[in-house]
Motif scaffolding. Structure first.
Motif, PDB file in Angstrom:
ATOM      1  N   ARG A  33       0.830  -1.198   0.000  1.00 32.48           N
ATOM      2  CA  ARG A  33       0.000   0.000   0.000  1.00 32.48           C
ATOM      3  C   ARG A  33       0.866   1.251   0.000  1.00 32.48           C
ATOM      4  NH1 ARG A  33      -3.839   0.938   4.975  1.00 32.48           N
ATOM      5  NH2 ARG A  33      -2.397   2.581   5.467  1.00 32.48           N
ATOM      6  N   VAL A  34       0.632   2.110  -0.983  1.00 33.01           N
ATOM      7  CA  VAL A  34       1.339   3.391  -1.073  1.00 33.01           C
ATOM      8  C   VAL A  34       0.301   4.497  -0.963  1.00 33.01           C
ATOM      9  CG1 VAL A  34       2.691   4.902  -2.578  1.00 33.01           C
ATOM     10  CG2 VAL A  34       3.231   2.459  -2.463  1.00 33.01           C
ATOM     11  N   THR A  35       0.452   5.334   0.063  1.00 28.47           N
ATOM     12  CA  THR A  35      -0.507   6.419   0.277  1.00 28.47           C
ATOM     13  C   THR A  35       0.159   7.790   0.368  1.00 28.47           C
ATOM     14  OG1 THR A  35      -0.382   6.124   2.661  1.00 28.47           O
ATOM     15  CG2 THR A  35      -2.126   4.916   1.494  1.00 28.47           C
ATOM     16  N   ASN A  36       1.478   7.812   0.535  1.00 31.29           N
ATOM     17  CA  ASN A  36       2.177   9.089   0.686  1.00 31.29           C
ATOM     18  C   ASN A  36       3.650   8.905   0.331  1.00 31.29           C
ATOM     19  OD1 ASN A  36       3.648   8.139   3.038  1.00 31.29           O
ATOM     20  ND2 ASN A  36       1.724   8.343   4.144  1.00 31.29           N
ATOM     21  N   PHE A  37       4.403  10.003   0.399  1.00 24.32           N
ATOM     22  CA  PHE A  37       5.827   9.963   0.052  1.00 24.32           C
ATOM     23  C   PHE A  37       6.727   9.719   1.258  1.00 24.32           C
ATOM     24  CE2 PHE A  37       4.073  12.537  -3.449  1.00 24.32           C
ATOM     25  CZ  PHE A  37       4.587  11.832  -4.523  1.00 24.32           C
ATOM     26  N   THR A  38       6.151   9.423   2.402  1.00 17.21           N
ATOM     27  CA  THR A  38       6.981   9.249   3.593  1.00 17.21           C
ATOM     28  C   THR A  38       6.877   7.822   4.127  1.00 17.21           C
ATOM     29  OG1 THR A  38       5.218  10.193   4.969  1.00 17.21           O
ATOM     30  CG2 THR A  38       6.949  11.699   4.218  1.00 17.21           C
ATOM     31  N   THR A  39       5.898   7.563   4.962  1.00 19.21           N
ATOM     32  CA  THR A  39       5.816   6.265   5.629  1.00 19.21           C
ATOM     33  C   THR A  39       5.614   5.108   4.659  1.00 19.21           C
ATOM     34  OG1 THR A  39       3.458   6.620   6.050  1.00 19.21           O
ATOM     35  CG2 THR A  39       4.995   7.212   7.812  1.00 19.21           C
ATOM     36  N   SER A  40       5.024   5.356   3.509  1.00 15.15           N
ATOM     37  CA  SER A  40       4.812   4.271   2.541  1.00 15.15           C
ATOM     38  C   SER A  40       6.136   3.717   2.011  1.00 15.15           C
ATOM     39  CB  SER A  40       3.965   4.771   1.365  1.00 15.15           C
ATOM     40  OG  SER A  40       2.660   5.081   1.783  1.00 15.15           O
ATOM     41  N   ASP A  43      10.106   1.416   4.859  1.00 13.40           N
ATOM     42  CA  ASP A  43      10.781   0.130   5.084  1.00 13.40           C
ATOM     43  C   ASP A  43      11.451  -0.412   3.823  1.00 13.40           C
ATOM     44  OD1 ASP A  43       8.667  -0.833   3.585  1.00 13.40           O
ATOM     45  OD2 ASP A  43       7.845  -2.081   5.177  1.00 13.40           O
ATOM     46  N   GLY A  44      11.386   0.340   2.746  1.00 11.59           N
ATOM     47  CA  GLY A  44      12.080  -0.048   1.518  1.00 11.59           C
ATOM     48  C   GLY A  44      11.334  -1.018   0.627  1.00 11.59           C
ATOM     49  N   ARG A  45      10.248  -1.639   1.122  1.00 10.27           N
ATOM     50  CA  ARG A  45       9.552  -2.640   0.305  1.00 10.27           C
ATOM     51  C   ARG A  45       8.933  -2.035  -0.950  1.00 10.27           C
ATOM     52  NH1 ARG A  45       5.182  -5.242   3.125  1.00 10.27           N
ATOM     53  NH2 ARG A  45       4.968  -3.218   4.110  1.00 10.27           N
ATOM     54  N   ALA A  46       8.363  -0.839  -0.851  1.00 15.47           N
ATOM     55  CA  ALA A  46       7.737  -0.215  -2.026  1.00 15.47           C
ATOM     56  C   ALA A  46       8.791   0.100  -3.088  1.00 15.47           C
ATOM     57  CB  ALA A  46       6.979   1.051  -1.622  1.00 15.47           C
ATOM     58  N   LEU A  47       9.937   0.594  -2.666  1.00 12.34           N
ATOM     59  CA  LEU A  47      11.010   0.869  -3.624  1.00 12.34           C
ATOM     60  C   LEU A  47      11.509  -0.420  -4.270  1.00 12.34           C
ATOM     61  CD1 LEU A  47      12.955   3.527  -1.544  1.00 12.34           C
ATOM     62  CD2 LEU A  47      11.548   3.944  -3.577  1.00 12.34           C
ATOM     63  N   CYS A  48      11.621  -1.474  -3.467  1.00 17.93           N
ATOM     64  CA  CYS A  48      12.024  -2.778  -4.007  1.00 17.93           C
ATOM     65  C   CYS A  48      10.992  -3.277  -5.018  1.00 17.93           C
ATOM     66  CB  CYS A  48      12.186  -3.798  -2.885  1.00 17.93           C
ATOM     67  SG  CYS A  48      13.644  -3.554  -1.846  1.00 17.93           S
ATOM     68  N   GLY A 123      20.471   5.212   7.162  1.00 22.57           N
ATOM     69  CA  GLY A 123      20.426   5.971   8.410  1.00 22.57           C
ATOM     70  C   GLY A 123      19.370   7.066   8.408  1.00 22.57           C
ATOM     71  N   ASP A 124      19.005   7.532   7.223  1.00 22.67           N
ATOM     72  CA  ASP A 124      17.983   8.574   7.097  1.00 22.67           C
ATOM     73  C   ASP A 124      16.579   8.000   6.994  1.00 22.67           C
ATOM     74  OD1 ASP A 124      20.043  10.433   7.012  1.00 22.67           O
ATOM     75  OD2 ASP A 124      20.130  10.428   4.823  1.00 22.67           O
ATOM     76  N   ILE A 125      16.452   6.684   6.850  1.00 25.94           N
ATOM     77  CA  ILE A 125      15.151   6.072   6.596  1.00 25.94           C
ATOM     78  C   ILE A 125      14.762   5.087   7.692  1.00 25.94           C
ATOM     79  CG2 ILE A 125      13.860   4.594   5.001  1.00 25.94           C
ATOM     80  CD1 ILE A 125      15.525   5.820   2.744  1.00 25.94           C
ATOM     81  N   VAL A 126      15.665   4.196   8.047  1.00 27.54           N
ATOM     82  CA  VAL A 126      15.348   3.112   8.980  1.00 27.54           C
ATOM     83  C   VAL A 126      15.040   3.664  10.368  1.00 27.54           C
ATOM     84  CG1 VAL A 126      16.238   1.030  10.098  1.00 27.54           C
ATOM     85  CG2 VAL A 126      16.710   1.452   7.675  1.00 27.54           C
ATOM     86  N   GLY A 127      13.876   3.270  10.899  1.00 27.92           N
ATOM     87  CA  GLY A 127      13.482   3.667  12.241  1.00 27.92           C
ATOM     88  C   GLY A 127      12.965   5.085  12.350  1.00 27.92           C
ATOM     89  N   THR A 128      12.716   5.718  11.225  1.00 29.21           N
ATOM     90  CA  THR A 128      12.218   7.082  11.227  1.00 29.21           C
ATOM     91  C   THR A 128      11.294   7.280  10.030  1.00 29.21           C
ATOM     92  OG1 THR A 128      12.887   9.398  11.374  1.00 29.21           O
ATOM     93  CG2 THR A 128      14.166   7.995   9.903  1.00 29.21           C
ATOM     94  N   ILE A 129      10.768   8.466   9.890  1.00 28.72           N
ATOM     95  CA  ILE A 129       9.935   8.782   8.728  1.00 28.72           C
ATOM     96  C   ILE A 129      10.833   9.403   7.676  1.00 28.72           C
ATOM     97  CG2 ILE A 129       8.012  10.169   7.874  1.00 28.72           C
ATOM     98  CD1 ILE A 129       6.840  10.061  10.696  1.00 28.72           C
ATOM     99  N   PRO A 130      10.870   8.852   6.470  1.00 30.36           N
ATOM    100  CA  PRO A 130      11.710   9.423   5.415  1.00 30.36           C
ATOM    101  C   PRO A 130      11.312  10.868   5.112  1.00 30.36           C
ATOM    102  CG  PRO A 130      10.889   7.274   4.773  1.00 30.36           C
ATOM    103  CD  PRO A 130      10.168   7.659   6.029  1.00 30.36           C
ATOM    104  N   ASN A 131      12.278  11.652   4.694  1.00 30.15           N
ATOM    105  CA  ASN A 131      12.035  13.039   4.321  1.00 30.15           C
ATOM    106  C   ASN A 131      11.186  13.082   3.055  1.00 30.15           C
ATOM    107  OD1 ASN A 131      12.808  15.526   2.626  1.00 30.15           O
ATOM    108  ND2 ASN A 131      13.460  16.070   4.698  1.00 30.15           N
TER     109      ASN A 131
END
Length: 151
Positions: A33-40, A43-48, A123-131
């Motif tokens: 599920r992709v709903t936005n440019f941050t939390t979606s 975890d990298g799965r959508a990009l994969c 480091g900018d993505i894991v455990g946080t909300i991506p920019n």
């Protein structure tokens, strides 16, 4: 009376809406599920899924870590699809390791593709909300590259 900042809905540009719709449609194949440019994309799965859809030879789906969390809010609580569940520190570490692994897969595939700037760092993505802006820019470059190669 002006709308409060909380109640105001930010209107996306047509380009941003098209980019999000593209990602959403590509990720449907993998039930992501992709709903936005941050939390979606956290975890990298959508990009994969996007990279696998266009170039499965660069990123095999069997290599993607599915034991990740959409958004980590505290060391012992994970918010996933609007539900909060308790997790152990060991589970959290495993989820974050999976997320780092997914970002590493993305980085490797993108290096192979070329012409996409290295904007993502685990480091900018894991455990946080991506920019939001960084993810938009990365997806814009990625979509341009993938779509130009698929012609």
């Amino acid at each position: 009376v002006p709308a409060s900042p909380v109640s105001r809905q930010q209107k996306e540009s047509p380009e941003a809406e098209a980019l999000l719709l593209w990602a959403k449609n590509v990720c449907l194949k993998r039930n992501i599920r992709v709903t936005n440019f941050t939390t979606s994309f956290g975890d990298g799965r959508a990009l994969c899924a996007i990279l696998n859809f266009y170039h499965p030879e660069l990123l095999e789906w069997d290599d993607v870590h599915t034991g990740t969390r959409e958004f980590v809010s505290t060391p012992t609580r994970v918010r996933e699809y609007n539900q909060t569940v308790e997790v152990s520190t060991k589970d959290l570490e495993s989820a974050q390791q999976g997320e780092r692994g997914n970002i590493s897969l993305v980085q490797s595939a993108v290096r192979e593709l070329g012409y996409v700037p290295a904007l993502l760092h685990s480091g900018d993505i894991v455990g946080t909300i991506p920019n939001d802006k960084v993810m938009r820019l990365f997806l814009a470059f990625l979509s341009k590259r993938l779509l130009s190669l698929s012609k």
